[in-house]
Scaffold this active site. Structure first.
Site, PDB file in Angstrom:
ATOM      1  N   SER A 179       7.899 -52.421  38.261  1.00  0.00           N
ATOM      2  CA  SER A 179       6.759 -52.134  39.123  1.00  0.00           C
ATOM      3  C   SER A 179       7.114 -52.293  40.604  1.00  0.00           C
ATOM      4  O   SER A 179       8.039 -51.653  41.067  1.00  0.00           O
ATOM      5  CB  SER A 179       5.582 -53.011  38.714  1.00  0.00           C
TER       6      SER A 179
ATOM      7  N   ASP B 139       3.770 -47.127  44.654  1.00  0.00           N
ATOM      8  CA  ASP B 139       4.846 -48.071  44.318  1.00  0.00           C
ATOM      9  C   ASP B 139       5.867 -47.391  43.387  1.00  0.00           C
ATOM     10  O   ASP B 139       5.655 -46.247  42.976  1.00  0.00           O
ATOM     11  CB  ASP B 139       4.268 -49.383  43.765  1.00  0.00           C
TER      12      ASP B 139
ATOM     13  N   ASP C  23       6.777 -47.331  40.265  1.00  0.00           N
ATOM     14  CA  ASP C  23       6.347 -46.684  39.012  1.00  0.00           C
ATOM     15  C   ASP C  23       5.013 -45.968  39.183  1.00  0.00           C
ATOM     16  O   ASP C  23       4.382 -45.560  38.194  1.00  0.00           O
ATOM     17  CB  ASP C  23       6.320 -47.675  37.839  1.00  0.00           C
TER      18      ASP C  23
ATOM     19  N   ASP D  99       1.920 -46.578  39.795  1.00  0.00           N
ATOM     20  CA  ASP D  99       0.614 -46.919  39.233  1.00  0.00           C
ATOM     21  C   ASP D  99      -0.296 -47.527  40.300  1.00  0.00           C
ATOM     22  O   ASP D  99      -1.494 -47.662  40.092  1.00  0.00           O
ATOM     23  CB  ASP D  99       0.720 -47.801  37.970  1.00  0.00           C
TER      24      ASP D  99
END
Ligand SMILES: O=P(O)(O)OC[C@H]1O[C@H](O)[C@H](O)[C@@H](O)[C@@H]1O
Length: 560
Positions: free
Chosen positions: A142, A299, A301, A303
């Site tokens: 993340s 960010d 990833d 999400d």
């Protein structure tokens, strides 16, 4: 014990050429050896997360193989399609770990659908549902710094894994030797045997269609002339976010050049978290130069999405996750009512630590606001309940203060692609009527009151930190606070008591004060921290800020 394990790794014929030199370098250094081998990375509902490197307490191909064998053993008990979807982001070794996981699954006779290039969390959640998989794997850490990687695990519904399934996977992992226990064939062999296949263009198109179908005012962006600066923060957002923005007619997009392409070293933002100012710094500089209406950053990833908005005086202001949640809820409700697309009995969902201002906005539009525990899977859970009742269209929006948004049931985790799309559409709309996001936010505050939401966090690293956090929470329960900063506590909600909250038990305390302010205290589920969330309500921002400062000062000594 850990020394024996270290020696075993040192003597083994390791396939990753980076691991051997690291092991040789720490020979004789007890502390470093202990740090890498005394414990193993724990697999939980969010999967694995750790620093890259050699050892059981690090992210490397062996830990990934072991975890995937655990997952495979669980999948084999599940029937169904016996398929797992895999995606990955731009982090160091993300692609290697994704292919490693695919090789383990294939060796176990489980089919794999893997993206042919990096794609974000929502794409993984979508593919898991699209191919009716038993599970999904997203290789990412993340928004953590570059030295981390991780492995988010998903269930068949596209939500992050349930406690029960994660516990079984964890047990299976314990039974699997980290170096030799996992079955494994090469990625190429898996492809050759027809077990590993790439995600098809049909699936990618279906995701884009599902996202774009959630535009509130379709076509509006083609003529609104929105000027945008976007940064994917060297992650996986670039392709899907620009794809959707182009489709909806936003053409004036300047991408932050240093952060455009995938780069797992994150050289220009060491902590690629759109919640923090540093991550938005380069984008802000570019926005100031180009005079953009809006600056967006997703960010690694993709999400989470963070934004800065242009104010009437030409300066830029960061918008918090709470403020953006409220703005989007307000925009979706007003727009869908105007367009006649609001479903009957609409439902929105947010976490209990997100702003109560959203409850007031939902009430104004006749929307039922459901409050759930922290963790986007609880929002996914509410969508699943609606789906089971044949009423999934009632879901219009879900958000968390931690910069996660979702405006449709097509995936079950937060989606910065639809977040970016709706934020841009909203900005374009306000621009087209001679207003702005900033102006709308001020109107919302004028209408509902000047809410201020702030989160403070206190770090408690290591094992002693865990104990300290537990003792702080225990003390707060044994000796309940009767006042905070001179304000009487009129209500304490202890989320360890499901019979009082109607939610699953959680280590959260919420204090309501006589002046209407609330203080939430909870240990983070993702970092060694206690977080305190303050909501104050003043006539002006200054007044709300002064109240928050006084409450924070009163709480701080308790958390020391
Ligand atoms: O406050 P924490 O437990 O650290 O969680 C903060 C956030 O972490 C992750 O991003 C989860 O996906 C979110 O659902 C959660 O809100």
């Amino acid at each position: 014990m850990y020394l024996d394990e270290y020696k075993r790794w040192l003597a083994a014929d390791l396939e990753d050429a980076d691991l051997k030199p690291e092991l040789s370098k720490i020979e004789g250094n007890d502390e470093e050896i202990k740090d890498r081998f005394a414990v193993a990375l724990k697999f939980g509902t969010a999967g694995l997360r750790g620093v890259l490197g050699a050892g059981t307490n690090r992210m490397n191909i062996y830990v990934v193989r072991q975890a995937t064998q655990g997952l495979a053993n669980w999948v084999k008990t599940q029937g169904g399609s016996q398929t797992v979807a895999i995606s990955y982001d731009s982090r160091l070794k993300s692609d290697v770990f994704a292919k490693t996981a695919a090789g383990v699954l294939a060796a176990n006779g489980i089919k794999v659908r893997i993206y042919d290039a990096l794609m974000p969390v929502p794409a993984l959640s979508f593919a898991t549902r699209y191919y009716e998989c038993n599970a999904g794997i997203m290789v990412t850490a993340s928004h953590n710094p570059a030295k981390y990687n991780g492995y988010k695990a998903y269930g068949p519904d596209g939500c992050q894994m349930t406690d029960d399934a994660a516990a079984i996977v964890y047990d299976e992992i314990q039974k699997t030797d980290v170096l030799t226990g996992a079955k494994y064939i090469s990625f190429a062999a898996g492809v050759e045997q027809g077990l590993i296949r790439f995600v098809g263009d049909d699936c990618k198109k279906a995701l884009y269609d599902a996202i774009e179908a959630r535009q509130v005012r379709p076509g509006l962006c083609r003529t609104a002339g929105l000027k945008l600066v976007y940064s994917p923060l060297n992650g996986s957002g670039l392709v899907p976010v620009t794809h959707v923005l182009n489709d909806m007619g936003i053409t004036d997009i300047t991408i932050v050049p240093e952060q455009e392409y995938p780069n797992g070293y994150f050289t220009t933002c060491s902590y690629p978290n759109p919640e923090i100012f540093e991550a938005l710094k380069l984008g802000l500089e570019l926005a100031t130069k180009t005079g953009a209406d809006l600056m967006l950053a997703t960010d690694p990833d993709a999400d989470r999405v963070g934004i800065a908005m242009k104010c009437p005086d030409g300066s830029y202001e960061l918008v918090s996750g709470n403020e953006m949640g409220v703005l989007l809820l307000d925009y979706i409700c007003a727009g869908r009512i105007e367009k006649g697309t609001m479903p009957a009995n609409p439902v929105a969902v947010k976490s209990i630590v997100s702003t109560p201002l959203a409850d007031a906005v939902a009430k104004h539009y006749g929307v039922e606001m459901r409050n759930v525990l922290t963790g986007f899977k609880w929002i996914g859970d509410q969508i699943a309940n609606l789906e089971a009742a044949g009423e999934v269209d009632r879901f219009i929006f879900g958000f968390e203060e931690s910069y996660g948004y979702l405006a449709g049931p097509y995936v079950r985790d937060k989606d910065a692609v639809i977040g970016s799309m709706l934020i841009c559409e909203m900005a374009a709309y306000y621009r087209s009527i001679g207003s702005s996001i900033k102006q709308r936010l001020e109107e919302i505050y004028a209408q509902y009151g000047r809410y201020l939401n702030k989160v403070d966090s206190f770090e408690f690293p290591g094992l002693t930190g865990m104990e300290k956090m537990a003792s702080i929470m225990q003390k707060l329960r044994d000796e309940p606070l009767t006042e905070i900063g001179g304000h009487k506590v009129v209500k304490v909600m202890d989320y360890k008591k499901p019979e009082e909250t109607g939610l699953p038990a959680a280590n959260v305390l919420i204090y309501t004060l006589e002046n209407g302010a609330t203080v939430v205290v909870r240990p983070s589920g993702t970092e060694p921290k206690i977080k305190t969330y303050f909501t104050t309500l003043g006539k002006t921002l200054e007044e709300a800020q002064a109240q928050k400062d006084a409450l924070a000062a009163a709480i701080e000594p308790i958390l020391k």
